[in-house]
Scaffold this motif. Sequence first.
Motif, PDB file in Angstrom:
ATOM      1  N   THR A   1       0.837  -1.201   0.000  1.00 40.30           N
ATOM      2  CA  THR A   1       0.000   0.000   0.000  1.00 40.30           C
ATOM      3  C   THR A   1       0.875   1.256   0.000  1.00 40.30           C
ATOM      4  O   THR A   1       0.634   2.199  -0.762  1.00 40.30           O
ATOM      5  N   GLU A   2       1.912   1.229   0.828  1.00 40.84           N
ATOM      6  CA  GLU A   2       2.832   2.373   0.869  1.00 40.84           C
ATOM      7  C   GLU A   2       3.460   2.592  -0.507  1.00 40.84           C
ATOM      8  O   GLU A   2       3.535   3.722  -1.011  1.00 40.84           O
ATOM      9  N   SER A   3       3.889   1.486  -1.117  1.00 38.35           N
ATOM     10  CA  SER A   3       4.550   1.548  -2.409  1.00 38.35           C
ATOM     11  C   SER A   3       3.630   2.144  -3.487  1.00 38.35           C
ATOM     12  O   SER A   3       4.031   3.035  -4.243  1.00 38.35           O
ATOM     13  N   VAL A   4       2.399   1.655  -3.522  1.00 36.28           N
ATOM     14  CA  VAL A   4       1.456   2.136  -4.532  1.00 36.28           C
ATOM     15  C   VAL A   4       1.095   3.603  -4.260  1.00 36.28           C
ATOM     16  O   VAL A   4       1.006   4.415  -5.186  1.00 36.28           O
ATOM     17  N   ARG A   5       0.957   3.965  -2.976  1.00 35.14           N
ATOM     18  CA  ARG A   5       0.670   5.371  -2.658  1.00 35.14           C
ATOM     19  C   ARG A   5       1.818   6.287  -3.075  1.00 35.14           C
ATOM     20  O   ARG A   5       1.615   7.448  -3.407  1.00 35.14           O
ATOM     21  N   LEU A   6       3.029   5.752  -3.067  1.00 36.34           N
ATOM     22  CA  LEU A   6       4.191   6.540  -3.497  1.00 36.34           C
ATOM     23  C   LEU A   6       4.311   6.601  -5.018  1.00 36.34           C
ATOM     24  O   LEU A   6       5.161   7.301  -5.545  1.00 36.34           O
ATOM     25  N   GLY A   7       3.479   5.812  -5.702  1.00 32.36           N
ATOM     26  CA  GLY A   7       3.495   5.839  -7.168  1.00 32.36           C
ATOM     27  C   GLY A   7       4.258   4.701  -7.810  1.00 32.36           C
ATOM     28  O   GLY A   7       4.479   4.707  -9.022  1.00 32.36           O
ATOM     29  N   PHE A   8       4.687   3.711  -7.007  1.00 34.82           N
ATOM     30  CA  PHE A   8       5.380   2.539  -7.564  1.00 34.82           C
ATOM     31  C   PHE A   8       4.374   1.403  -7.775  1.00 34.82           C
ATOM     32  O   PHE A   8       3.236   1.479  -7.341  1.00 34.82           O
ATOM     33  N   ASP A   9       4.864   0.344  -8.417  1.00 36.88           N
ATOM     34  CA  ASP A   9       3.999  -0.813  -8.661  1.00 36.88           C
ATOM     35  C   ASP A   9       4.172  -1.881  -7.598  1.00 36.88           C
ATOM     36  O   ASP A   9       3.252  -2.637  -7.306  1.00 36.88           O
ATOM     37  N   GLU A  10       5.374  -1.998  -7.047  1.00 30.84           N
ATOM     38  CA  GLU A  10       5.650  -3.088  -6.102  1.00 30.84           C
ATOM     39  C   GLU A  10       6.791  -2.687  -5.172  1.00 30.84           C
ATOM     40  O   GLU A  10       7.624  -1.839  -5.526  1.00 30.84           O
ATOM     41  N   ALA A  11       6.815  -3.295  -3.985  1.00 33.91           N
ATOM     42  CA  ALA A  11       7.854  -3.019  -2.996  1.00 33.91           C
ATOM     43  C   ALA A  11       8.796  -4.211  -2.875  1.00 33.91           C
ATOM     44  O   ALA A  11       8.363  -5.364  -2.881  1.00 33.91           O
ATOM     45  N   ILE A  12      10.091  -3.907  -2.754  1.00 33.76           N
ATOM     46  CA  ILE A  12      11.088  -4.932  -2.456  1.00 33.76           C
ATOM     47  C   ILE A  12      11.416  -4.792  -0.973  1.00 33.76           C
ATOM     48  O   ILE A  12      11.636  -3.680  -0.482  1.00 33.76           O
ATOM     49  N   MET A  13      11.434  -5.912  -0.270  1.00 35.90           N
ATOM     50  CA  MET A  13      11.608  -5.852   1.179  1.00 35.90           C
ATOM     51  C   MET A  13      12.950  -6.455   1.598  1.00 35.90           C
ATOM     52  O   MET A  13      13.383  -7.479   1.070  1.00 35.90           O
ATOM     53  N   LEU A  14      13.591  -5.786   2.552  1.00 34.00           N
ATOM     54  CA  LEU A  14      14.859  -6.268   3.092  1.00 34.00           C
ATOM     55  C   LEU A  14      14.587  -7.053   4.367  1.00 34.00           C
ATOM     56  O   LEU A  14      13.625  -6.764   5.087  1.00 34.00           O
ATOM     57  N   ASP A  15      15.453  -8.020   4.644  1.00 34.30           N
ATOM     58  CA  ASP A  15      15.274  -8.801   5.882  1.00 34.30           C
ATOM     59  C   ASP A  15      15.839  -7.997   7.071  1.00 34.30           C
ATOM     60  O   ASP A  15      16.434  -6.930   6.870  1.00 34.30           O
ATOM     61  N   PRO A  16      15.673  -8.462   8.304  1.00 30.19           N
ATOM     62  CA  PRO A  16      16.105  -7.667   9.459  1.00 30.19           C
ATOM     63  C   PRO A  16      17.617  -7.387   9.477  1.00 30.19           C
ATOM     64  O   PRO A  16      18.064  -6.456  10.140  1.00 30.19           O
ATOM     65  N   GLN A  17      18.415  -8.162   8.736  1.00 30.38           N
ATOM     66  CA  GLN A  17      19.855  -7.879   8.653  1.00 30.38           C
ATOM     67  C   GLN A  17      20.161  -6.877   7.541  1.00 30.38           C
ATOM     68  O   GLN A  17      21.301  -6.439   7.407  1.00 30.38           O
ATOM     69  N   GLY A  18      19.163  -6.547   6.750  1.00 35.86           N
ATOM     70  CA  GLY A  18      19.376  -5.572   5.674  1.00 35.86           C
ATOM     71  C   GLY A  18      19.621  -6.182   4.312  1.00 35.86           C
ATOM     72  O   GLY A  18      19.851  -5.463   3.339  1.00 35.86           O
ATOM     73  N   TYR A  19      19.589  -7.506   4.218  1.00 38.68           N
ATOM     74  CA  TYR A  19      19.750  -8.151   2.908  1.00 38.68           C
ATOM     75  C   TYR A  19      18.407  -8.221   2.188  1.00 38.68           C
ATOM     76  O   TYR A  19      17.345  -8.249   2.822  1.00 38.68           O
ATOM     77  N   VAL A  20      18.480  -8.310   0.878  1.00 40.92           N
ATOM     78  CA  VAL A  20      17.261  -8.386   0.074  1.00 40.92           C
ATOM     79  C   VAL A  20      16.532  -9.698   0.380  1.00 40.92           C
ATOM     80  O   VAL A  20      17.153 -10.774   0.374  1.00 40.92           O
ATOM     81  N   ALA A  21      15.247  -9.591   0.659  1.00 48.14           N
ATOM     82  CA  ALA A  21      14.473 -10.796   0.951  1.00 48.14           C
ATOM     83  C   ALA A  21      13.560 -11.138  -0.227  1.00 48.14           C
ATOM     84  O   ALA A  21      13.872 -12.020  -1.032  1.00 48.14           O
TER      85      ALA A  21
END
Length: 307
Positions: free
Chosen positions: A172-192
């Motif tokens: 929802t945050e991503s779409v409200r910002l005008g993007f199509d999808e969000a990429i999420m990082l894990d708690p260590q900061g690596y791409v999940a």
Amino acid sequence: MGTDSKYIWMDGKLVEYQNATVHFLNTALHYGLGVFEGIRCYKANQGPAIFRLREHMDRLVDSAKVLGFRDLPYTAVDFCEAAKEVVRANGFQSCYIRPLIFLESPGLGLNMDVGSPRVGIAAWEWGAYLGDEAMEKGVRANVSSYTRHHINVSMTKAKITGNYSNSVMAKTESVRLGFDEAIMLDPQGYVAECTGENLFLVRKGVVHTPHTATILEGITRDSIITLARDLGYIVNEGLISRDQLYIADEIFVTGTAAEVVAVTELDFRVIGSGKMGAVTRQIQKAFHSVIQGEHPRSSEWLDYVNQ
Ligand code: PPE
């Protein structure tokens, strides 16, 4: 996008769509105590066929185990038969299938053992998940301000309904910002992973994807790794940092709903050429040939509903 159909399979029998209801005080609704699957049925060359049905139903049963359901009234084999029954009853050629096991208990409370699991399987005709143009043009993504689950806070191997509030907030945050999808990082900061897809990058002809420790073990992900290796690519599963995404030649995401879609822009940085890359296109093409029933892997991965 609607979820209309004629019938939904509920607790062992087909009921009419409008009668597949649960009570407002259902425990699962209040605490997110359910596990689900997302499966696609495709119009393949010999009729409607479900993609990797058994693997999805095995994951459903595994998710139930992870969440803590002790006794399920049905086996993975029963769920496979039920899914085919739903597709046949609705007369769909291609559709999305959504099984859900959810807790129903006599009162509200946080002890699962007071209640028992109920099961529903719905199906509906669901088009392009990331938009009609995404398959060809790719999508624009951002790295989410929300972190993906810590592996001992939420169980990342299970499709637990409650886990998805994390995905919903990020999407929802991503779409409200005008993007199509969000990429999420894990708690260590690596791409999940993304909110509803796994992620791959291509650099210097090698395919990379996050290892499975913190992500959902996507069935499309597994299929894409297999197809990429069939095509002769090296596929590495490992740690990926945010800036490795920025300098990738190609990024693409995979999931049952989304299928194979390129990410052409991330955090306002153009990825590669800014168009779907050649490797992504080749892999997407192989995937489409599988689901149409025209690939050497098709017989292994497609389950025809009328056979
Ligand atoms: N990660 C997440 C978090 C996820 O939800 C999915 C599937 C995947 C990876 C890819 O897994 P697989 O489908 O087995 O390749 N997301 C499902 C639900 C999407 C939804 O909006 O609901 C799906 O694609 O069916």
